[in-house]
Design an enzyme around this catalytic site. Structure first.
Site, PDB file in Angstrom:
ATOM      1  N   LYS A  14      46.738  39.745  39.639  1.00 30.74           N
ATOM      2  CA  LYS A  14      47.094  39.205  40.960  1.00 30.74           C
ATOM      3  C   LYS A  14      47.340  37.701  40.913  1.00 30.74           C
ATOM      4  CE  LYS A  14      43.321  40.736  43.077  1.00 30.74           C
ATOM      5  NZ  LYS A  14      42.604  41.411  41.971  1.00 30.74           N
ATOM      6  N   ARG A  88      39.431  42.516  51.149  1.00 36.70           N
ATOM      7  CA  ARG A  88      38.751  43.377  50.179  1.00 36.70           C
ATOM      8  C   ARG A  88      37.901  44.433  50.872  1.00 36.70           C
ATOM      9  NH1 ARG A  88      38.785  39.317  45.734  1.00 36.70           N
ATOM     10  NH2 ARG A  88      37.860  40.182  43.860  1.00 36.70           N
ATOM     11  N   ARG A 127      40.098  37.529  29.100  1.00 37.43           N
ATOM     12  CA  ARG A 127      40.227  36.392  30.012  1.00 37.43           C
ATOM     13  C   ARG A 127      38.977  35.507  29.986  1.00 37.43           C
ATOM     14  NH1 ARG A 127      41.544  37.432  36.324  1.00 37.43           N
ATOM     15  NH2 ARG A 127      39.311  37.657  36.538  1.00 37.43           N
ATOM     16  N   ARG A 133      34.610  32.214  33.139  1.00 34.46           N
ATOM     17  CA  ARG A 133      33.942  32.821  34.293  1.00 34.46           C
ATOM     18  C   ARG A 133      32.837  33.760  33.830  1.00 34.46           C
ATOM     19  NH1 ARG A 133      38.460  35.046  38.429  1.00 34.46           N
ATOM     20  NH2 ARG A 133      36.678  36.344  39.020  1.00 34.46           N
ATOM     21  N   ARG A 145      32.056  45.037  39.306  1.00 31.16           N
ATOM     22  CA  ARG A 145      33.227  44.590  40.080  1.00 31.16           C
ATOM     23  C   ARG A 145      34.212  45.749  40.246  1.00 31.16           C
ATOM     24  NH1 ARG A 145      35.207  39.701  36.711  1.00 31.16           N
ATOM     25  NH2 ARG A 145      36.746  39.389  38.364  1.00 31.16           N
TER      26      ARG A 145
HETATM   27  P1  AMP Z   1      38.326  37.028  42.325  1.00 32.91           P
HETATM   28  O1  AMP Z   1      38.662  35.663  41.820  1.00 32.91           O
HETATM   29  O2  AMP Z   1      39.322  37.545  43.322  1.00 32.91           O
HETATM   30  O3  AMP Z   1      38.042  38.004  41.219  1.00 32.91           O
HETATM   31  O4  AMP Z   1      36.951  36.888  43.147  1.00 32.91           O
HETATM   32  C1  AMP Z   1      35.768  36.464  42.503  1.00 32.91           C
HETATM   33  C2  AMP Z   1      34.571  36.796  43.369  1.00 32.91           C
HETATM   34  O5  AMP Z   1      34.657  36.078  44.615  1.00 32.91           O
HETATM   35  C3  AMP Z   1      34.436  38.257  43.778  1.00 32.91           C
HETATM   36  O6  AMP Z   1      33.792  39.047  42.800  1.00 32.91           O
HETATM   37  C4  AMP Z   1      33.599  38.136  45.044  1.00 32.91           C
HETATM   38  O7  AMP Z   1      32.250  37.883  44.742  1.00 32.91           O
HETATM   39  C5  AMP Z   1      34.172  36.871  45.689  1.00 32.91           C
HETATM   40  N1  AMP Z   1      35.308  37.203  46.589  1.00 32.91           N
HETATM   41  C6  AMP Z   1      36.606  36.830  46.446  1.00 32.91           C
HETATM   42  N2  AMP Z   1      37.354  37.298  47.452  1.00 32.91           N
HETATM   43  C7  AMP Z   1      36.514  38.005  48.258  1.00 32.91           C
HETATM   44  C8  AMP Z   1      36.686  38.748  49.446  1.00 32.91           C
HETATM   45  N3  AMP Z   1      37.892  38.874  50.032  1.00 32.91           N
HETATM   46  N4  AMP Z   1      35.585  39.335  49.995  1.00 32.91           N
HETATM   47  C9  AMP Z   1      34.359  39.209  49.432  1.00 32.91           C
HETATM   48  N5  AMP Z   1      34.142  38.534  48.296  1.00 32.91           N
HETATM   49  C10 AMP Z   1      35.197  37.925  47.700  1.00 32.91           C
END
Ligand code: AMP
Length: 189
Positions: A14, A88, A127, A133, A145
């Site tokens: 994404k 989400r 990654r 991360r 996740r």
């Molecule tokens: P990402 O970078 O999209 O993989 O997001 C990393 C982490 O941020 C996720 O595992 C969640 O803990 C939090 N996060 C990001 N976007 C959301 C969302 N829309 N709702 C809830 N938690 C989020």
């Protein structure tokens, strides 16, 4: 406005594809994950977000929706927005619909990147080497996740399917090939 929800499990690509769409269509790219990672780690909000994201759990809807709305409000003149990693949950999707309606606009489409689970795990482990991360490096957190995606996030696709806004795109192949598939869907709308 062209408001694109770019959807898919962790590791689907994404972030990478958002950068391509942003450039081609002149959109603002909003990634809630990036916003959470950019918070001051000493602030209350920063600590709260990290307490969820480090374990691979979702940050509560109330906090996430507020963060998203304040982020969108920073770009009143945007031609459109790519929503990356939001919504989400179905509650987040409903909140986004209401928020955009209050601004006289709406979600134009959801593009869902489809990638098999084994491929996601391989990508996330690779990654971790560059992202640094914590949530990419640990197989148990990666699994959490993916499970969270399957249980809480995947139903969001049904929300947009019911509005006739969902397009699924094969997320396996070269980055350029996947970009071209996304362009083809957007240009065909
Ligand atoms: P990402 O970078 O999209 O993989 O997001 C990393 C982490 O941020 C996720 O595992 C969640 O803990 C939090 N996060 C990001 N976007 C959301 C969302 N829309 N709702 C809830 N938690 C989020």
């Amino acid at each position: 406005m062209l408001n694109i929800v770019l959807f898919g499990p962790p590791g689907a690509g994404k972030g990478t594809q958002s950068e391509r769409l942003k450039e081609k269509y002149g959109l603002v790219h909003i990634s809630t994950g990036d916003v959470f990672r950019g918070l001051d780690p000493e602030s209350e909000l920063g600590k709260l977000a990290k307490s969820y994201s480090d374990k691979g759990n979702l940050v509560p809807d109330e906090v996430t929706i507020q963060i998203l709305e304040s982020e969108v409000s920073k770009y009143p003149d945007a031609k459109g927005v790519i929503y990356d990693g939001f919504p989400r949950t179905t509650a987040q999707a409903e909140a986004l619909d209401k928020f955009l309606a209050s601004k006289g606009t709406e979600v134009s489409m959801m593009l869902s990147l489809v990638v098999p689970e084994e491929e996601l795990k391989k990508r996330l482990i690779a990654r971790a080497e560059v992202s640094g991360r914590k949530d990419d490096a640990d197989p148990a957190i990666i699994q959490n996740r993916i499970n969270t995606y399957n249980n809480s996030t995947a139903p969001v696709a049904d929300f947009y399917r019911a509005q006739n806004k969902l397009s699924e795109v094969d997320g396996v192949g070269s980055i350029d090939d996947i970009t071209n598939r996304l362009f083809a869907v957007i240009d065909g709308k």
